[in-house]
Design an enzyme around this catalytic site. Structure first.
Site, PDB file in Angstrom:
ATOM      1  N   GLY A   1      35.557  32.711  47.427  1.00  0.00           N
ATOM      2  CA  GLY A   1      34.791  31.290  47.950  1.00  0.00           C
ATOM      3  C   GLY A   1      33.521  31.204  47.815  1.00  0.00           C
ATOM      4  O   GLY A   1      32.776  30.163  47.493  1.00  0.00           O
TER       5      GLY A   1
ATOM      6  N   ALA B   1      35.681  33.508  51.256  1.00  0.00           N
ATOM      7  CA  ALA B   1      36.472  32.931  52.539  1.00  0.00           C
ATOM      8  C   ALA B   1      36.278  34.389  53.250  1.00  0.00           C
ATOM      9  O   ALA B   1      36.728  35.258  52.918  1.00  0.00           O
ATOM     10  CB  ALA B   1      37.821  32.521  52.020  1.00  0.00           C
TER      11      ALA B   1
ATOM     12  N   GLU C   1      32.925  30.143  44.073  1.00  0.00           N
ATOM     13  CA  GLU C   1      33.206  28.867  44.013  1.00  0.00           C
ATOM     14  C   GLU C   1      32.154  27.926  44.769  1.00  0.00           C
ATOM     15  O   GLU C   1      32.018  26.760  44.211  1.00  0.00           O
ATOM     16  CB  GLU C   1      34.714  28.651  44.611  1.00  0.00           C
ATOM     17  CG  GLU C   1      35.898  29.510  44.075  1.00  0.00           C
ATOM     18  CD  GLU C   1      37.052  29.666  44.766  1.00  0.00           C
ATOM     19  OE1 GLU C   1      36.933  30.133  45.839  1.00  0.00           O
ATOM     20  OE2 GLU C   1      38.097  29.170  44.162  1.00  0.00           O
TER      21      GLU C   1
ATOM     22  N   GLU D   1      40.187  37.403  44.322  1.00  0.00           N
ATOM     23  CA  GLU D   1      41.555  36.809  45.146  1.00  0.00           C
ATOM     24  C   GLU D   1      42.765  37.775  44.846  1.00  0.00           C
ATOM     25  O   GLU D   1      43.631  37.782  45.840  1.00  0.00           O
ATOM     26  CB  GLU D   1      41.696  35.515  45.227  1.00  0.00           C
ATOM     27  CG  GLU D   1      40.602  34.644  45.885  1.00  0.00           C
ATOM     28  CD  GLU D   1      39.414  34.261  45.050  1.00  0.00           C
ATOM     29  OE1 GLU D   1      39.199  34.953  43.959  1.00  0.00           O
ATOM     30  OE2 GLU D   1      38.800  33.553  45.469  1.00  0.00           O
TER      31      GLU D   1
END
Ligand code: CAA
Length: 257
Positions: free
Chosen positions: A108, A65, A111, A131
Site C-alpha cells: 500500500g 497496509a 500504491e 502482497e
C-alpha cells in the site's frame, strides 16, 4: 488540528504531510488514512495552498497496509466496509500532489505513492508489491497503476514474486521522475511544489486533470478532452496575464482566476 499518525504543515503555498508512525515503518492503518484524507480535504479547501508534498521518514515512506490490523479481517468485513476504497481519495485530490519517497515504499505504500501526480525518490528508496508473500495481491491499485507505470513484464514480476526495485531501476522504468540524495529529498520536493504553486492554480489543476485522463481513455478522446480544457484556459485572467507578461518582458502575477 492535531493528528496522531501524520504531521501536517504549511510551507508558504505548499502543504506538507509527513507520515509519522515510526514504530511501524509508517504502516498504513485506517486511522492514518483517515488523517491523510482529512489533511487533504483541508488543503483542498484552502485557497492559499497551491500544491502538496506527501512524504514519510528516511527509512520508510510506508511499509504497506497495516498487516496486524488487516490479518483478522473476514470477507464480509472487507466487503461491507469497502476495505481500502477510502485510500483512493489521494488519487481524487484535485491540486498537484508530489510523493517524496525515501526508504521502503511497499504494498500500500507503493500504491499510495503511485496515487500522487509524480514521485521523487531518495537514493535509498525501495519499491515493491510483496502482497503475494502474505497470501494476497495488491489491493489499492497496484496491479493497475504499477503496470501503467513500468509495463507488464516488470509489474507482473514484481507482483508475482514480491521483488523490490531500487531507486535507479525505478527511475529507468518510469516509476519515479528523479532520484535525489536522501538528505535533499524533502527540500527539493518542496522547491518543486513551490514552483508549481507559483503558477496559476486553476491551470495547474486542469493540466493535472488532462495528464491523468491519458490513463482513463483512448488517444482520440484524450486529445479531445485536452483541447476542451485548452480552449477553456483562454477564458482565464491568468492566460491573459501570463502571455501579456511574456510580451512585456516581466514576471507574471497570476491571480488564480
Ligand atoms: N504492517 C504492520 N507492521 C509493520 C509493517 C506492516 N506492513 N511493516 C513493518 N511493520 C512493523 C514490524 O512489525 C515491526 O514492528 P515490531 O517492532 O512491533 O515487531 C516494525 O514495523 C519494524 O519492522 P521490521 O522489524 O520488520 O523492520 P526491518 O527493517 O527488519 O524490515 C521491512 C523492514 C522489510 C519493510 C519489513 O518490515 C516488512 O517486510 N514489512 C512488511 C512489508 C509488506 O509486506 N507490505 C505489504 C503489506 S500488504 C498491503 O499493503 C496490501 C495492499 O495492497 C494495500
Amino acid at each position: 488540528m492535531a493528528y496522531d499518525n501524520i504531521l501536517v504543515e504549511k510551507r508558504g503555498k505548499v502543504g506538507l504531510i509527513t507520515l509519522n508512525r515510526p514504530n511501524a515503518l509508517n504502516a498504513l492503518n485506517s486511522v492514518l488514512i483517515g488523517e491523510v484524507n482529512e489533511a487533504l480535504a483541508g488543503f483542498e479547501a484552502d485557497d492559499k495552498i497551491g500544491s502538496v508534498v506527501l512524504t514519510g521518514s528516511e527509512k520508510a515512506f510506508a511499509a504497506g497496509a497495516d498487516i496486524k490490523e488487516m490479518s483478522s479481517l473476514t470477507y464480509m468485513d472487507a466487503y461491507k466496509g469497502d476495505f481500502i476504497t477510502s485510500w483512493d481519495n489521494v488519487s481524487r485530490f484535485r491540486k498537484p500532489i508530489i510523493a517524496a519517497v525515501a526508504g521502503y515504499a511497499l504494498g500500500g505504500g507503493c500504491e499510495l505513492a503511485m496515487m500522487c501526480d509524480f514521485i521523487l525518490a531518495g537514493e535509498n528508496a525501495r519499491f515493491g508489491q510483496p502482497e503475494i508473500t502474505l497470501g494476497v495481491m495488491p489491493g489499492a491499485g497496484g496491479t493497475q497503476r504499477l503496470t501503467r507505470f513500468v509495463g507488464k513484464s516488470k509489474a507482473m514480476e514484481m507482483c508475482l514474486t514480491g521483488r523490490m526495485m531500487d531507486a535507479q531501476e525505478a527511475e529507468r522504468s518510469g516509476l519515479v521522475s528523479r532520484v535525489l540524495p536522501v538528505d535533499e529529498l524533502v527540500d527539493e520536493a518542496l522547491k518543486v511544489a513551490e514552483k508549481i504553486a507559483d503558477f496559476s492554480l486553476p491551470i495547474t489543476m486542469m493540466t493535472k486533470e488532462s495528464v491523468n485522463r491519458a490513463y482513463e481513455t483512448t488517444l482520440a478522446e484524450g486529445v479531445r478532452f485536452e483541447r476542451r480544457l485548452f480552449h477553456a484556459m483562454f477564458a482565464s485572467e491568468d492566460q491573459k496575464e501570463g502571455m501579456a507578461a511574456f510580451v512585456e518582458k516581466r514576471a507574471p502575477q497570476f491571480r488564480n482566476k
